[in-house]
Write an enzyme that holds these catalytic residues in place. Sequence first.
Site, PDB file in Angstrom:
ATOM      1  N   SER A   1       0.959  -1.296  -0.129  1.00 48.29           N
ATOM      2  CA  SER A   1      -0.091   0.109  -0.007  1.00 48.29           C
ATOM      3  C   SER A   1       0.862   1.411   0.052  1.00 48.29           C
ATOM      4  CB  SER A   1      -0.937   0.033   1.182  1.00 48.29           C
ATOM      5  OG  SER A   1      -1.360   1.321   1.498  1.00 48.29           O
TER       6      SER A   1
ATOM      7  N   HIS B 244      -1.195  -1.136  -4.300  1.00 47.00           N
ATOM      8  CA  HIS B 244      -2.539  -0.677  -3.587  1.00 47.00           C
ATOM      9  C   HIS B 244      -2.447   0.675  -3.501  1.00 47.00           C
ATOM     10  CE1 HIS B 244      -5.968  -1.787  -1.188  1.00 47.00           C
ATOM     11  NE2 HIS B 244      -5.542  -0.605  -0.235  1.00 47.00           N
TER      12      HIS B 244
ATOM     13  N   ASP C 124      -4.846   3.924  -1.896  1.00 54.51           N
ATOM     14  CA  ASP C 124      -5.753   4.294  -0.975  1.00 54.51           C
ATOM     15  C   ASP C 124      -6.290   5.536  -1.176  1.00 54.51           C
ATOM     16  OD1 ASP C 124      -5.983   1.977   0.733  1.00 54.51           O
ATOM     17  OD2 ASP C 124      -4.150   2.502   1.265  1.00 54.51           O
TER      18      ASP C 124
ATOM     19  N   MET D 152      -8.701   8.601  -0.266  1.00 54.96           N
ATOM     20  CA  MET D 152      -9.578   9.035   0.920  1.00 54.96           C
ATOM     21  C   MET D 152     -10.093  10.438   0.789  1.00 54.96           C
ATOM     22  SD  MET D 152      -7.180   7.561   3.925  1.00 54.96           S
ATOM     23  CE  MET D 152      -6.628   5.867   3.817  1.00 54.96           C
TER      24      MET D 152
HETATM   25  C1  DX5 Z   1      -6.136   1.966   5.604  1.00 56.33           C
HETATM   26  C2  DX5 Z   1      -5.820   1.551   4.366  1.00 56.33           C
HETATM   27  C3  DX5 Z   1      -4.811   0.763   3.999  1.00 56.33           C
HETATM   28  C4  DX5 Z   1      -3.472   0.971   4.667  1.00 56.33           C
HETATM   29  C5  DX5 Z   1      -2.724  -0.356   5.668  1.00 56.33           C
HETATM   30  O1  DX5 Z   1      -7.538   2.614   5.670  1.00 56.33           O
HETATM   31  O2  DX5 Z   1      -6.883   1.018   3.506  1.00 56.33           O
HETATM   32  O3  DX5 Z   1      -4.273   0.288   2.812  1.00 56.33           O
HETATM   33  O4  DX5 Z   1      -2.430   1.538   3.929  1.00 56.33           O
HETATM   34  O5  DX5 Z   1      -1.622   0.182   5.944  1.00 56.33           O
HETATM   35  P1  DX5 Z   1      -0.978  -0.548   7.113  1.00 56.33           P
HETATM   36  O6  DX5 Z   1      -0.612  -2.147   6.562  1.00 56.33           O
HETATM   37  O7  DX5 Z   1       0.012   0.090   7.572  1.00 56.33           O
HETATM   38  O8  DX5 Z   1      -2.082  -1.160   8.021  1.00 56.33           O
HETATM   39 ZN    ZN Z   2      -6.564   0.261   1.315  1.00 50.66          ZN
END
Ligand code: DX5
Ligand code: ZN
Length: 221
Positions: free
Chosen positions: A9, A34, A36, A38
């Site tokens: 991610s 990945h 994200d 937001m």
């Molecule tokens: C959180 C995201 C994840 C995040 C996970 O809302 O959807 O993809 O990047 O990060 P880690 O692996 O640090 O929990």
């Molecule tokens: Zn995510």
Amino acid sequence: MSDYLIAPSLLSADFARLGEEAVNVLKAGGDMLHLDVMDNHYVPNLTVGPLVCDALRKYGIKAPIDVHLMTRPVDSLIVDFAKAGASHITFHPESTDHIDRSLALIHTHGCKAGLALNPATSLDCLEYVMDQLDLILVMSVNPGFGGQKFIPSSLEKIKKLRTLIDKSGKKIRLAVDGGINTENIHEVANAGADMFIMGSAIFTQPDYAHIINKARQALQK
Ligand code: DX5
Ligand code: ZN
């Protein structure tokens, strides 16, 4: 099973050097990226839009980009991310008024479609859309931030989902997102997951390949 996917991610990457980070983590053995997304509305954080996905493609990234929408609504962003080079688009059932329509929109634009389930979201919303899913993503933290702790009740949900997916006979990926590290990945795989999103566990370490190899070794156990 050798069919496990590790999706780093980018949320925990250095955003000032995003292209370079993406290249490095793929070279280190990541299967896909990945991303994200937001909106400071559906989740209390703000990240990137389609132009960043497009920039990664223009930078030369060929690997699949798995876009995780944590926005409300989702439909116009689905179209924009598909045009920007997303290969997978996943959204949360609470973030659209018409789940079936949003899933169809993703497929119409040539991407794989997924639903993401928050820790308190039940599996009920999946019942009539299994046919439309390429991916189910279990959130093992509340969405919005990297670096949170894996919520243990997620294991129970993953087990239930594994049964549900196997019963459906469909090729649906079971992804887990949040708090995955080299210590717990084995247990999460044993529960039935076959795709692992890893953010802080990789990007806080100097040697990405070392962590990804360690994760793969833990999956072989
Ligand atoms: C959180 C995201 C994840 C995040 C996970 O809302 O959807 O993809 O990047 O990060 P880690 O692996 O640090 O929990
Ligand atoms: Zn995510």
